[in-house]
Write an enzyme that holds these catalytic residues in place. Structure first.
Site, PDB file in Angstrom:
ATOM      1  CB  CYS A 356      20.956  17.864  -5.196  1.00  0.00           C
ATOM      2  SG  CYS A 356      21.909  18.995  -4.176  1.00  0.00           S
ATOM      3  CB  ILE A 357      17.700  13.817  -5.507  1.00  0.00           C
ATOM      4  CG1 ILE A 357      16.948  13.835  -4.174  1.00  0.00           C
ATOM      5  CG2 ILE A 357      19.199  13.537  -5.309  1.00  0.00           C
ATOM      6  CD1 ILE A 357      16.935  12.474  -3.461  1.00  0.00           C
TER       7      ILE A 357
END
Length: 363
Positions: A356-357
């Site tokens: 997600c990052i």
């Protein structure tokens, strides 16, 4: 000179490669908001440094950092990580950043989707999100690439592709009324065909239980390579995740990809379940308009949320009894890559994980 193209990638012969294909580099955003990251975001910043350092062994990494955090980030990050100043609302590059696409000549362009913080005014996780909505355009400009502006709310974590015409997603997310309420399923599919140049969409039902992104596919299932997927799994029939994963397995087993193949499915045991502690909850600033972090909340932990770098797999681990089994399984699935476990509980506390990052830039 970068320009916005009044066409679609499909018409122009561009497509989204699989994440397992070669990257020019990885993009990330530095965490700092104290109403999402505990203890002034310091533990999260350490975790982001660990992820960036691990990826930088394999490919270039760029960290986007606000003016106020620039010197701190530059001090904490290794010298090989590029740091650029960029304002944002939070640090989920996968979801607010661009999707990079390429053509047969090796030209790369970027897709700028609409971003509404996973639900907009109806159920979004924070307000405002205007700075995040500009991140994709800024990244594309920094790289001096041409840009497509897609008329669709879509986060990068809600899709996975095999680079050969097949896309994975979930009904829970893409068909949610808080994303594109005016569009039918068919219209959403058509947009994805035009902008990602895919032919076949495999719809799973739900994502990981209690995933605050409304069930992003990148937390429950991903392509390892064309025709092969990994799926988060539990054998505990009392766990709400059990039936979700069973349903996903059924759908994947029945699916045929764009090349006419049946999918090879590999199950990876889930961690935990993992719950937010009282101490962790108390470290987060309570602010109106932001999703509260409360003790006892179940977090959407998953080993599927790993990142595929050039020659490496950056795998989240949680000091959990299932960590070692997950590491062994992922190593068996990627014999030609180095699997690097990174302690990722602090990222999970913010609502996501390593995939997600991060956002890959293809080449």
């Amino acid at each position: 000179m970068t320009k916005t193209i009044d066409s679609t990638p499909k018409k122009d012969g561009f497509w989204m490669p699989g994440e397992f294909e070669p990257h020019a580099g990885t993009w990330m955003i530095w965490p700092e908001r104290t109403d999402n990251w505990r203890l002034g975001a310091k533990p999260a910043q350490k975790a982001f440094v660990d992820v960036a350092t691990a990826i930088a062994k394999f490919e270039p990494v760029t960290m986007c950092v606000s003016l106020g955090q620039f010197l701190n980030a530059r001090h904490l990050l290794p010298s090989q990580v590029r740091v650029v100043e960029m304002s944002s609302n939070d640090s989920w590059m996968r979801d607010c950043g661009p999707t990079f696409i390429k053509n047969g000549e090796g030209e790369v362009r970027g897709i700028d989707w609409d971003f509404n913080a996973w639900g907009g005014l109806e159920s979004g996780l924070y307000f405002p999100w205007d700075l995040d909505d500009l991140v994709a355009q800024k990244v594309i400009n920094i790289e001096n690439l041409d840009r497509y502006k897609a008329p669709l709310v879509l986060e990068g974590g809600s899709i996975h592709v095999d680079g050969e015409g097949t896309l994975l997603t979930t009904e829970e997310c893409l068909l949610n009324a808080n994303r594109n309420p005016a569009l039918s399923k068919e219209e959403i599919e058509n947009y994805m065909r035009e902008y990602l140049n895919i032919e076949k969409i495999i719809w799973l039902g739900q994502g990981v239980y209690n995933d605050e992104t409304n069930g992003h596919v990148d937390n429950i299932c991903c392509f390892i390579r064309p025709g092969v997927v990994a799926l988060t799994w539990t054998e505990d029939k009392d766990d709400p995740q059990y039936e979700i994963s069973q349903d996903a397995y059924r759908r994947l087993s029945e699916a045929i990809d764009a090349k006419g193949r049946k999918l090879e499915i590999h199950k990876i045991i889930q961690p935990g379940p993992i719950y937010l502690t009282q101490e962790e909850s108390e470290g987060v600033d309570a602010v109106d308009g932001t999703l509260p972090r409360e003790a006892g909340d179940r977090m959407a932990g998953s080993y599927i949320n790993f990142y595929m770098a050039n020659g490496g797999i950056i795998l989240p681990v949680f000091d959990d009894p299932n960590d070692e089994e997950a590491i062994r399984k992922v190593r068996s699935l990627f014999p030609d890559r180095e699997v690097v476990p990174v302690k990722a509980r602090e990222i999970l506390l913010g609502g996501g994980n390593i995939h997600c990052i991060t956002q890959q830039q293809c080449k």
